[in-house]
Scaffold this motif. Sequence first.
Motif, PDB file in Angstrom:
ATOM      1  N   PRO A 118       0.837  -1.196   0.000  1.00 36.15           N
ATOM      2  CA  PRO A 118       0.000   0.000   0.000  1.00 36.15           C
ATOM      3  C   PRO A 118       0.879   1.256   0.000  1.00 36.15           C
ATOM      4  CG  PRO A 118       0.076  -0.956   2.187  1.00 36.15           C
ATOM      5  CD  PRO A 118       0.807  -1.897   1.282  1.00 36.15           C
ATOM      6  N   PRO A 119       0.314   2.414  -0.330  1.00 38.49           N
ATOM      7  CA  PRO A 119       1.110   3.639  -0.270  1.00 38.49           C
ATOM      8  C   PRO A 119       1.705   3.819   1.129  1.00 38.49           C
ATOM      9  CG  PRO A 119      -0.999   4.046  -1.333  1.00 38.49           C
ATOM     10  CD  PRO A 119      -1.058   2.658  -0.769  1.00 38.49           C
ATOM     11  N   HIS A 120       2.979   4.184   1.148  1.00 41.52           N
ATOM     12  CA  HIS A 120       3.672   4.343   2.425  1.00 41.52           C
ATOM     13  C   HIS A 120       4.876   5.252   2.229  1.00 41.52           C
ATOM     14  CE1 HIS A 120       5.906   1.134   0.413  1.00 41.52           C
ATOM     15  NE2 HIS A 120       6.949   1.487   1.154  1.00 41.52           N
ATOM     16  N   THR A 121       5.474   5.644   3.325  1.00 38.99           N
ATOM     17  CA  THR A 121       6.682   6.472   3.300  1.00 38.99           C
ATOM     18  C   THR A 121       7.810   5.690   3.956  1.00 38.99           C
ATOM     19  OG1 THR A 121       5.405   8.505   3.436  1.00 38.99           O
ATOM     20  CG2 THR A 121       7.708   8.641   4.077  1.00 38.99           C
ATOM     21  N   ASP A 122       8.943   5.628   3.289  1.00 40.68           N
ATOM     22  CA  ASP A 122      10.134   5.014   3.873  1.00 40.68           C
ATOM     23  C   ASP A 122      10.906   6.081   4.635  1.00 40.68           C
ATOM     24  OD1 ASP A 122       9.986   2.277   2.900  1.00 40.68           O
ATOM     25  OD2 ASP A 122      10.287   3.134   0.916  1.00 40.68           O
ATOM     26  N   LYS A 123      11.560   5.687   5.703  1.00 38.06           N
ATOM     27  CA  LYS A 123      12.312   6.637   6.526  1.00 38.06           C
ATOM     28  C   LYS A 123      13.694   6.915   5.954  1.00 38.06           C
ATOM     29  CE  LYS A 123       9.897   5.379  10.708  1.00 38.06           C
ATOM     30  NZ  LYS A 123       9.950   4.782  12.020  1.00 38.06           N
ATOM     31  N   GLN A 124      14.128   6.110   5.028  1.00 41.35           N
ATOM     32  CA  GLN A 124      15.454   6.260   4.450  1.00 41.35           C
ATOM     33  C   GLN A 124      15.327   6.586   2.960  1.00 41.35           C
ATOM     34  OE1 GLN A 124      14.200   3.316   5.566  1.00 41.35           O
ATOM     35  NE2 GLN A 124      13.972   2.196   3.659  1.00 41.35           N
ATOM     36  N   ARG A 125      16.429   7.007   2.372  1.00 37.38           N
ATOM     37  CA  ARG A 125      16.444   7.222   0.926  1.00 37.38           C
ATOM     38  C   ARG A 125      16.307   5.860   0.248  1.00 37.38           C
ATOM     39  NH1 ARG A 125      19.417  12.072  -1.256  1.00 37.38           N
ATOM     40  NH2 ARG A 125      19.316  13.530   0.458  1.00 37.38           N
ATOM     41  N   VAL A 126      15.635   5.837  -0.883  1.00 35.71           N
ATOM     42  CA  VAL A 126      15.368   4.587  -1.576  1.00 35.71           C
ATOM     43  C   VAL A 126      15.864   4.701  -3.010  1.00 35.71           C
ATOM     44  CG1 VAL A 126      13.549   3.037  -2.384  1.00 35.71           C
ATOM     45  CG2 VAL A 126      13.356   4.123  -0.136  1.00 35.71           C
ATOM     46  N   LEU A 127      16.579   3.696  -3.426  1.00 34.74           N
ATOM     47  CA  LEU A 127      17.031   3.566  -4.809  1.00 34.74           C
ATOM     48  C   LEU A 127      16.486   2.235  -5.309  1.00 34.74           C
ATOM     49  CD1 LEU A 127      18.824   4.573  -7.163  1.00 34.74           C
ATOM     50  CD2 LEU A 127      20.705   3.298  -6.104  1.00 34.74           C
ATOM     51  N   VAL A 128      15.710   2.255  -6.373  1.00 36.03           N
ATOM     52  CA  VAL A 128      15.051   1.055  -6.864  1.00 36.03           C
ATOM     53  C   VAL A 128      15.750   0.561  -8.132  1.00 36.03           C
ATOM     54  CG1 VAL A 128      12.904   0.132  -7.805  1.00 36.03           C
ATOM     55  CG2 VAL A 128      12.835   1.785  -5.924  1.00 36.03           C
ATOM     56  N   PHE A 129      16.091  -0.711  -8.141  1.00 36.42           N
ATOM     57  CA  PHE A 129      16.574  -1.388  -9.344  1.00 36.42           C
ATOM     58  C   PHE A 129      15.507  -2.403  -9.734  1.00 36.42           C
ATOM     59  CE2 PHE A 129      20.543  -0.313  -7.146  1.00 36.42           C
ATOM     60  CZ  PHE A 129      21.240   0.325  -8.162  1.00 36.42           C
ATOM     61  N   GLN A 130      14.801  -2.157 -10.822  1.00 35.92           N
ATOM     62  CA  GLN A 130      13.813  -3.119 -11.315  1.00 35.92           C
ATOM     63  C   GLN A 130      14.576  -4.106 -12.187  1.00 35.92           C
ATOM     64  OE1 GLN A 130      10.300  -2.983 -10.795  1.00 35.92           O
ATOM     65  NE2 GLN A 130      10.228  -4.975 -11.764  1.00 35.92           N
ATOM     66  N   CYS A 131      14.767  -5.322 -11.695  1.00 31.99           N
ATOM     67  CA  CYS A 131      15.639  -6.287 -12.363  1.00 31.99           C
ATOM     68  C   CYS A 131      14.899  -7.288 -13.236  1.00 31.99           C
ATOM     69  CB  CYS A 131      16.442  -7.072 -11.324  1.00 31.99           C
ATOM     70  SG  CYS A 131      17.503  -6.043 -10.314  1.00 31.99           S
ATOM     71  N   PHE A 132      13.638  -7.510 -12.957  1.00 29.99           N
ATOM     72  CA  PHE A 132      12.933  -8.578 -13.661  1.00 29.99           C
ATOM     73  C   PHE A 132      11.440  -8.265 -13.643  1.00 29.99           C
ATOM     74  CE2 PHE A 132      11.175 -12.828 -14.219  1.00 29.99           C
ATOM     75  CZ  PHE A 132      12.007 -13.340 -15.195  1.00 29.99           C
ATOM     76  N   GLY A 133      10.761  -8.587 -14.702  1.00 36.37           N
ATOM     77  CA  GLY A 133       9.321  -8.403 -14.749  1.00 36.37           C
ATOM     78  C   GLY A 133       8.921  -6.950 -14.917  1.00 36.37           C
ATOM     79  N   ARG A 134       7.667  -6.666 -14.539  1.00 34.59           N
ATOM     80  CA  ARG A 134       7.127  -5.312 -14.673  1.00 34.59           C
ATOM     81  C   ARG A 134       6.445  -4.927 -13.379  1.00 34.59           C
ATOM     82  NH1 ARG A 134       4.162  -7.427 -19.196  1.00 34.59           N
ATOM     83  NH2 ARG A 134       2.363  -6.996 -17.889  1.00 34.59           N
ATOM     84  N   LYS A 135       6.541  -3.658 -13.072  1.00 38.69           N
ATOM     85  CA  LYS A 135       5.843  -3.113 -11.912  1.00 38.69           C
ATOM     86  C   LYS A 135       5.617  -1.637 -12.190  1.00 38.69           C
ATOM     87  CE  LYS A 135       6.638  -5.059  -7.972  1.00 38.69           C
ATOM     88  NZ  LYS A 135       7.146  -5.498  -6.681  1.00 38.69           N
ATOM     89  N   HIS A 136       4.468  -1.155 -11.804  1.00 40.07           N
ATOM     90  CA  HIS A 136       4.166   0.271 -11.951  1.00 40.07           C
ATOM     91  C   HIS A 136       4.505   0.936 -10.625  1.00 40.07           C
ATOM     92  CE1 HIS A 136       2.047   3.840 -13.384  1.00 40.07           C
ATOM     93  NE2 HIS A 136       1.585   3.931 -12.156  1.00 40.07           N
ATOM     94  N   TRP A 137       5.462   1.853 -10.656  1.00 37.84           N
ATOM     95  CA  TRP A 137       5.904   2.536  -9.433  1.00 37.84           C
ATOM     96  C   TRP A 137       5.265   3.911  -9.372  1.00 37.84           C
ATOM     97  CZ3 TRP A 137       9.093   0.172  -5.930  1.00 37.84           C
ATOM     98  CH2 TRP A 137       9.713  -1.000  -6.357  1.00 37.84           C
TER      99      TRP A 137
END
Length: 147
Positions: A118-137
Amino acid sequence: AWDDDDAVLVEGIDAFDGWFGLKELEAACSNGEVREAGRGVLGAGGAWQMARVGVKDEPITYDDVKGVLDASQTVVLNSLDATCSRVAALSLASIDAFGLPVCTNAYATGAGAATSAPPHTDKQRVLVFQCFGRKHWRVWRPPGQSK
């Protein structure tokens, strides 16, 4: 990633395509490198919580992971870089590149899932590597600080 109130989105980097997918996750499980896993569930008040996957204090099996994926849910592998050598290499490269502490989590979501988290906030900086498949960010500006 957020940098001084601005989101930075970089697309089209193919270097990570296929770098860590289900085949690599299965190998890590077979090698005993996956020591902890959770399944995201909605708790009281709609808060996202982790339910244990697998047997406590035992390595996670690929059958454990597959059970979550087959249910069209998300398996969460927090701090996978602490036990999986392939993921540790990514963390070390990130530390070298950014000069910041790094902890690498992995997420796998089963086909047909409407939402992986669900929508949320992370407390740290986030770097996303989408390695496989599909996802809507979807990325939103962090909420204002509470006083």
